[in-house]
Design an enzyme around this catalytic site. Structure first.
Site, mmCIF file in Angstrom:
data_model
loop_
_atom_site.group_PDB
_atom_site.id
_atom_site.type_symbol
_atom_site.label_atom_id
_atom_site.label_comp_id
_atom_site.label_asym_id
_atom_site.label_seq_id
_atom_site.Cartn_x
_atom_site.Cartn_y
_atom_site.Cartn_z
ATOM 1 N N CYS A 40 -14.425 -46.166 27.504
ATOM 2 C CA CYS A 40 -13.065 -46.727 27.610
ATOM 3 C C CYS A 40 -13.137 -47.934 28.536
ATOM 4 O O CYS A 40 -12.508 -47.977 29.591
ATOM 5 C CB CYS A 40 -12.087 -45.691 28.147
ATOM 6 S SG CYS A 40 -12.093 -44.122 27.242
ATOM 7 N N ALA A 46 -11.278 -54.083 30.133
ATOM 8 C CA ALA A 46 -11.773 -55.428 30.433
ATOM 9 C C ALA A 46 -13.120 -55.410 31.135
ATOM 10 O O ALA A 46 -13.671 -56.473 31.445
ATOM 11 C CB ALA A 46 -10.757 -56.183 31.280
ATOM 12 N N GLY A 47 -13.654 -54.219 31.425
ATOM 13 C CA GLY A 47 -15.043 -54.114 31.849
ATOM 14 C C GLY A 47 -15.327 -54.101 33.330
ATOM 15 O O GLY A 47 -16.463 -54.347 33.737
ATOM 16 N N LYS A 53 -15.665 -51.543 35.470
ATOM 17 C CA LYS A 53 -16.705 -50.560 35.783
ATOM 18 C C LYS A 53 -17.981 -50.854 35.004
ATOM 19 O O LYS A 53 -19.083 -50.552 35.480
ATOM 20 C CB LYS A 53 -16.189 -49.151 35.496
ATOM 21 C CG LYS A 53 -15.025 -48.752 36.389
ATOM 22 C CD LYS A 53 -14.546 -47.344 36.093
ATOM 23 C CE LYS A 53 -13.311 -47.030 36.930
ATOM 24 N NZ LYS A 53 -12.124 -47.792 36.494
ATOM 25 N N ASP A 93 -13.668 -43.130 31.406
ATOM 26 C CA ASP A 93 -12.588 -43.451 32.337
ATOM 27 C C ASP A 93 -11.314 -43.452 31.500
ATOM 28 O O ASP A 93 -10.864 -44.478 31.014
ATOM 29 C CB ASP A 93 -12.854 -44.813 32.981
ATOM 30 C CG ASP A 93 -11.775 -45.217 33.960
ATOM 31 O OD1 ASP A 93 -11.016 -44.344 34.403
ATOM 32 O OD2 ASP A 93 -11.680 -46.419 34.281
ATOM 33 N N CYS A 136 -7.562 -42.076 36.904
ATOM 34 C CA CYS A 136 -6.859 -42.544 38.110
ATOM 35 C C CYS A 136 -5.561 -41.747 38.240
ATOM 36 O O CYS A 136 -4.465 -42.296 38.222
ATOM 37 C CB CYS A 136 -6.615 -44.047 38.072
ATOM 38 S SG CYS A 136 -5.812 -44.651 36.563
#
Length: 393
Positions: free
Chosen positions: A210, A213-214, A216, A282, A335
């Site tokens: 997931c 926009a990258g 992690k 994530d 989160c």
């Protein structure tokens, strides 16, 4: 604008935000941007004052207020300086009356309160809405943390993470040479720790399922020292399209991207079945751990949304499990501070998938919560996260 006119403008802005949260519309930031675009007469000081007052109200009410005025009236009830600005002037708010509606102050929406992890004591609730600091991850592909930190005397080294720095809220990082050169990325401490929990190394095959926009993904690339196979996958074309230029700036050109079709993801991932050393999930979640940054999301979430998110998290975990090689690891993170998205979600996964065992990440942060770890603003100084490593036997 005079002070009374600013108060009325804050009421009007709050009304627009309340409608957007009720109708699942734009974020508060986007609502505010559109609001001020239509009011070019408001100067920068006016806009700042109006926004600060509106966000003060947003942070003060766990339940969505009936109206912007009801929220502002409640604030005025304990703020004499604000109350006197309800003066009935041409551009100001009408005079206060004894019987008008007032919002009820609080941190958590009532229906959500019993769903939070039992580790989160009531004394910790106010920290969920404090202003977040500016956390950075030093890009170890291009720079060393000590050298970057030396550029800013106010920088704090985050000892919980391998590459983290913290700067004061409001620091203009995006105009700095370090940011422009790809030496740092804006990333909350908790997000950095999720990447560290993956335990990736050079030469591994890793999927960020997931990726968005990258953020992690870039951290994983640095931990892999640019060597191996790293696939960033997502169902959002717009978000995924942001990654290639970010990767180029960060010196992480080896990252692959794959656009997935919702609920048909394996069509694009079949070649990775049982072949990945690490799969990071994530997952989409309630965002209850990020209220410091987006406090109005408390007003947006409802029970139907939460049920849908919990179901989607379980589906994505099962999908990821099919990609993990024997001995490999599925890292699940959200989160969120809700038990149903964290410890309970991990427990149910282990019941469904007997070929996995749980492992807790080992670093100097978080509290044990079921099979994994819970991070929270009050305890760890990060956004709220749940994370767990699920090792395939």
């Amino acid at each position: 604008m005079n002070p009374s006119a600013r108060v009325q403008s804050a009421v009007d802005l709050l009304d627009a935000i309340i409608v957007a949260t009720r109708d699942k519309g734009a974020s508060a930031d986007r609502v505010a941007a559109a609001f001020f675009a239509q009011r070019r007469y408001a100067g920068s000081k006016d806009r700042r004052a109006i926004r600060d007052l509106a966000w003060r109200a947003i942070r003060s009410f766990g339940e969505r207020p009936e109206s912007g005025r009801a929220a502002m009236v409640a604030l005025a009830a304990r703020d004499e300086d604000l109350a006197v600005l309800f003066d009935g002037s041409s551009y100001g708010p009408a005079l206060l009356t004894a019987d008008e509606a007032r919002a009820v102050e609080g941190v958590l929406p009532g229906w959500l309160t019993p769903l939070f992890s039992p580790l989160l004591a009531e004394a910790e609730w106010p920290a969920l809405l404090e202003r977040a600091p500016l956390d950075l991850r030093v890009n170890s592909l291009m720079a060393k943390r000590a050298e970057v930190a030396a550029q800013w005397p106010e920088a704090e080294i985050l000892v919980q993470s391998r590459d983290g720095l913290r700067l004061p809220t409001g620091f203009a990082i995006e105009t700095s040479a370090a940011y422009g050169d790809g030496h740092v990325e804006v990333q909350d401490l908790g997000s950095q720790l999720i990447a560290e929990a993956c335990g990736v190394r050079a030469g591994m095959t890793v999927v960020d399922l997931c990726a968005g926009a990258g953020g992690k993904t870039l951290a994983l690339a640095a931990h892999m020292t640019g060597q191996g196979r790293l696939i960033a996958a997502d169902t959002s074309r717009d978000r995924l399209a942001q990654l290639p230029p970010r990767a180029a700036r960060a010196g992480a050109g080896f990252i692959e991207t794959r656009l997935l079709n919702p609920h048909r993801e394996m069509a694009a991932l079949d070649d990775l079945s049982s072949a990945c050393d690490v799969v990071l999930v994530d997952a989409p979640c309630s965002g209850t751990g990020t209220w410091r940054r987006n406090p109005e999301t408390r007003w947006r979430l409802d029970q139907r949304d939460l049920q849908r998110l919990v179901s989607e998290q379980a589906r994505l975990m099962d999908l990821a499990a099919d990609l993990v090689a024997p001995g490999g690891c599925l890292v699940y993170a959200v989160c969120s501070l809700l038990a149903c998205e964290g410890a309970a979600q991990a427990a149910v996964f282990l019941e469904r998938n007997g070929g996995f065992k749980a492992e807790r990440p080992s670093f100097g942060a978080g509290r044990v919560d079921g099979a994994g770890l819970l991070l929270s603003p009050a305890h760890d100084g990060s956004d709220g996260f749940y994370m767990v490593c699920l090792r395939r036997l």
